[in-house]
Design a protein around this motif. Structure first.
Motif, PDB file in Angstrom:
ATOM      1  N   ASN A 115      -3.371   0.161   0.278  1.00  0.00           N
ATOM      2  CA  ASN A 115      -2.528   1.343   0.363  1.00  0.00           C
ATOM      3  C   ASN A 115      -1.153   1.144  -0.295  1.00  0.00           C
ATOM      4  O   ASN A 115      -0.507   2.112  -0.671  1.00  0.00           O
ATOM      5  CB  ASN A 115      -2.354   1.695   1.842  1.00  0.00           C
ATOM      6  N   ILE A 116      -0.710  -0.070  -0.445  1.00  0.00           N
ATOM      7  CA  ILE A 116       0.647  -0.341  -0.925  1.00  0.00           C
ATOM      8  C   ILE A 116       0.895   0.269  -2.301  1.00  0.00           C
ATOM      9  O   ILE A 116       1.869   1.002  -2.500  1.00  0.00           O
ATOM     10  CB  ILE A 116       0.935  -1.856  -0.919  1.00  0.00           C
ATOM     11  N   GLU A 117       0.040  -0.015  -3.258  1.00  0.00           N
ATOM     12  CA  GLU A 117       0.240   0.513  -4.610  1.00  0.00           C
ATOM     13  C   GLU A 117       0.116   2.032  -4.646  1.00  0.00           C
ATOM     14  O   GLU A 117       0.826   2.703  -5.386  1.00  0.00           O
ATOM     15  CB  GLU A 117      -0.734  -0.134  -5.602  1.00  0.00           C
ATOM     16  N   THR A 118      -0.779   2.567  -3.822  1.00  0.00           N
ATOM     17  CA  THR A 118      -0.948   4.020  -3.766  1.00  0.00           C
ATOM     18  C   THR A 118       0.312   4.682  -3.230  1.00  0.00           C
ATOM     19  O   THR A 118       0.769   5.698  -3.770  1.00  0.00           O
ATOM     20  CB  THR A 118      -2.162   4.372  -2.888  1.00  0.00           C
ATOM     21  N   MET A 119       0.885   4.106  -2.173  1.00  0.00           N
ATOM     22  CA  MET A 119       2.122   4.656  -1.606  1.00  0.00           C
ATOM     23  C   MET A 119       3.248   4.569  -2.621  1.00  0.00           C
ATOM     24  O   MET A 119       4.018   5.516  -2.785  1.00  0.00           O
ATOM     25  CB  MET A 119       2.520   3.887  -0.340  1.00  0.00           C
ATOM     26  N   LEU A 120       3.331   3.452  -3.301  1.00  0.00           N
ATOM     27  CA  LEU A 120       4.387   3.268  -4.296  1.00  0.00           C
ATOM     28  C   LEU A 120       4.234   4.288  -5.425  1.00  0.00           C
ATOM     29  O   LEU A 120       5.212   4.939  -5.817  1.00  0.00           O
ATOM     30  CB  LEU A 120       4.351   1.846  -4.849  1.00  0.00           C
ATOM     31  N   ALA A 121       3.033   4.443  -5.939  1.00  0.00           N
ATOM     32  CA  ALA A 121       2.800   5.404  -7.027  1.00  0.00           C
ATOM     33  C   ALA A 121       3.157   6.818  -6.592  1.00  0.00           C
ATOM     34  O   ALA A 121       3.792   7.573  -7.341  1.00  0.00           O
ATOM     35  CB  ALA A 121       1.349   5.329  -7.489  1.00  0.00           C
TER      36      ALA A 121
END
Length: 173
Positions: free
Chosen positions: A52-58
């Motif tokens: 989820n980290i990269e998705t939240m960042l994007a």
């Protein structure tokens, strides 16, 4: 891993944790802890959290492009806050408070079935569509809210609400 799936699991967990029933359950034993650990594995909470980290960042950078120069700081922060070593004890505590051991075992049985796995796969889309529906309804009703807010600010009668009883008149029987 979709962020909506993780958010859904977290939201459901937190919503159920807020009930008074959770506070009345006995302290968990080792078998209860083991069952919760298994449920977290079956529902792939760790993988969803980490993915989820990269998705939240994007998503955040799309919403606020001015943060792009700070993407590294945000990524590090999210990794720190969403690290499984930090989250796992919190997830364990919440699940232990909310669900009895027999309930956890029933959830494991369900989520190990093809339908349970399909639920895990489809729930993010279901929640996204539900959120879209709610957002559309609220946006469409925004003029009504503004009208009611303006009336309330002006001390007038709020449209769509029953008038307050006149406290100077005796009640009629």
């Amino acid at each position: 891993m979709r962020p909506t799936r993780l958010l859904t699991l977290v939201a459901l967990t937190l919503a159920v944790a807020a009930t008074p029933i959770a506070a009345q359950q006995p302290a968990p034993d080792a078998a209860h802890r083991a069952a919760v650990q298994r449920l977290l594995q079956v529902t792939r909470v760790r993988e969803m959290t980490e993915g989820n980290i990269e998705t939240m960042l994007a998503a955040q950078l799309r919403q606020m492009p001015q943060l792009a120069p700070y993407a590294g700081v945000l990524r590090d922060f999210y990794r720190e806050q969403m690290d499984w070593k930090v989250l796992e004890p919190e997830f364990m505590r919440v699940y232990l408070e909310v669900f009895t051991e027999p309930e956890v075992r029933e959830l494991i049985v369900f989520y190990e079935t093809p339908l349970g796995q399909k639920m895990l796969t489809k729930l993010p889309a279901l929640m996204a569509k539900s959120n879209e529906l709610s957002t559309r309804r609220l946006q469409a009703a925004m003029p009504q809210l503004m009208e009611r807010m303006q009336a309330a600010m002006q001390g007038g009668v709020v449209p769509g609400t029953p008038p307050k009883p006149d406290s100077t008149r005796p009640p009629t029987s």
